[in-house]
Design a protein around this motif. Sequence first.
Motif, short mmCIF file in Angstrom:
data_model
loop_
_atom_site.label_atom_id
_atom_site.label_comp_id
_atom_site.label_asym_id
_atom_site.label_seq_id
_atom_site.Cartn_x
_atom_site.Cartn_y
_atom_site.Cartn_z
N ASN A 295 0.80 -1.21 0.00
CA ASN A 295 0.00 0.00 0.00
C ASN A 295 0.84 1.27 0.00
OD1 ASN A 295 -2.60 0.50 -0.34
ND2 ASN A 295 -3.22 0.18 1.78
N LYS A 296 2.04 1.18 0.56
CA LYS A 296 2.90 2.34 0.64
C LYS A 296 3.41 2.76 -0.73
CE LYS A 296 4.99 1.24 5.09
NZ LYS A 296 4.42 2.25 5.94
N LYS A 297 3.35 1.82 -1.68
CA LYS A 297 3.83 2.08 -3.04
C LYS A 297 5.27 2.60 -3.05
CE LYS A 297 -0.54 2.12 -5.24
NZ LYS A 297 -0.86 0.90 -4.52
N ARG A 298 6.08 2.01 -2.23
CA ARG A 298 7.50 2.36 -2.25
C ARG A 298 8.14 1.74 -3.48
NH1 ARG A 298 9.14 0.84 3.73
NH2 ARG A 298 8.37 2.67 4.80
N PRO A 299 9.18 2.36 -4.00
CA PRO A 299 9.85 1.75 -5.16
C PRO A 299 10.58 0.47 -4.74
CG PRO A 299 11.11 3.62 -4.39
CD PRO A 299 9.83 3.61 -3.59
N ASN A 300 10.82 -0.41 -5.71
CA ASN A 300 11.50 -1.66 -5.41
C ASN A 300 12.99 -1.47 -5.16
OD1 ASN A 300 8.99 -2.59 -6.79
ND2 ASN A 300 9.92 -4.55 -6.30
N TYR A 301 13.51 -0.36 -5.68
CA TYR A 301 14.94 -0.12 -5.50
C TYR A 301 15.21 1.37 -5.67
CZ TYR A 301 14.43 -0.27 -10.58
OH TYR A 301 14.00 -0.05 -11.86
N ILE A 302 16.35 1.82 -5.18
CA ILE A 302 16.77 3.21 -5.37
C ILE A 302 18.15 3.20 -6.01
CG2 ILE A 302 17.33 5.39 -4.22
CD1 ILE A 302 15.35 4.50 -2.01
N ILE A 303 18.28 3.98 -7.05
CA ILE A 303 19.54 3.99 -7.81
C ILE A 303 20.47 5.07 -7.29
CG2 ILE A 303 20.56 4.39 -10.08
CD1 ILE A 303 18.05 3.12 -11.27
N LYS A 304 21.71 4.65 -7.02
CA LYS A 304 22.73 5.60 -6.57
C LYS A 304 23.37 6.27 -7.78
CE LYS A 304 26.58 3.84 -5.05
NZ LYS A 304 27.40 2.94 -4.26
N GLU A 305 23.74 5.45 -8.76
CA GLU A 305 24.32 5.99 -10.00
C GLU A 305 24.13 4.99 -11.11
OE1 GLU A 305 28.61 5.46 -8.14
OE2 GLU A 305 28.74 5.43 -10.33
N LYS A 306 24.23 5.49 -12.36
CA LYS A 306 24.18 4.61 -13.53
C LYS A 306 24.76 5.33 -14.71
CE LYS A 306 19.32 5.67 -14.65
NZ LYS A 306 19.38 6.32 -15.95
N ASN A 307 24.95 4.60 -15.79
CA ASN A 307 25.46 5.27 -17.00
C ASN A 307 24.46 5.05 -18.13
OD1 ASN A 307 25.78 2.59 -17.65
ND2 ASN A 307 27.77 2.87 -18.57
N GLY A 308 24.67 5.70 -19.24
CA GLY A 308 23.85 5.47 -20.44
C GLY A 308 22.44 6.03 -20.36
#
Length: 308
Positions: A295-308
């Motif tokens: 119900n909280k609808k939290r994201p499954n993950y949080i991204i610290k950094e990425k490329n592209g």
Amino acid sequence: MKNDFKVSVIIPSFNEENNIKPLFDAISKNTKEYNVELIFIDDGSSDKTLDNIKRLVSQHIDIRYISFTRNFGHQNALKAGYDFATGDCIISMDADMQHPPELIPEMIRLWQQGYKIVSTKRKRTKSLGFFKRFTSKLYYRILNFFSEIKIENGSSDFRLLDKKVVQELKNLNEKYLFFRGLIPWLGFSQIQLEYIESQRFSGKTKYSFSKMLHFASDGITSFSVKPLKISIYLGFIIAFIAFLYILYAIYISVFTNNAITGWTSTIISILFIGGIQLIMIGILGNYLGKLFMENKKRPNYIIKEKNG
Ligand code: UDP
Ligand code: MG
């Protein structure tokens, strides 16, 4: 001349510093004739995994990476891979070389024949260790007893999905992911390949006992409400036994002289019923907890950094 489609390979990696390079080499060797996009998902590693991925990224153009702020778990890392992959087909595999890259051309061939899902099944091997084999078999037994769809013993997260299938997966938006169950549930034309699992190349398993238990219980409670129904059956059975016992108690007190105050039976029944109640409350709590978190609808993950 390379083929004109693009193959994404997504690799969840949690503390796999010594496996990144060998895996990259093995995949490259087996995918020379394809346009490949490699996506490493660093699931909050605390060793040199991210550094080693970045080193590869600086040397090759077709590598992308996503790095999480902390460890979000294997299934969420897979989800991130599916979310970001741009290929016409997407292959997921473990970072530890237990999923043989030699199988990739065969998977792609079957996909070209029209299969939308090419899943794999691990052949029984002694190398796996008795405990893992035993618990895995037991687990799939229990899972299949409870769940409405059939999930085969030894299914793994080594699979190829058509981009259409991945699109459907993205629409699902479940917090408690269990891809091994979700994918058969999706339907589509599926085929299964068998492979022999080798030993982990380097490091040790990232599935601790408690992670395995969580994974197992998510698999069951995400796919079935049968455990909730158990309480009804148990209730009936216990009520019936209690009824017989009442008859017996009445008989003793009416027709005999030894109507002793039954301490033992009282204690036993209290403990027994108490135990059953706790189990059922626990099961209820499990489902309720999931509703709460979902119900909280939290994201499954949080991204610290990425490329592209
Ligand atoms: N993994 C992950 N996050 C986790 C646990 C595992 O990304 O929290 C990755 C791990 O790096 C590996 C794959 O998931 O690429 C499978 O894990 P592992 O090989 O440890 O599991 P096992 O083969 O022992 O079941
Ligand atoms: Mg492994």
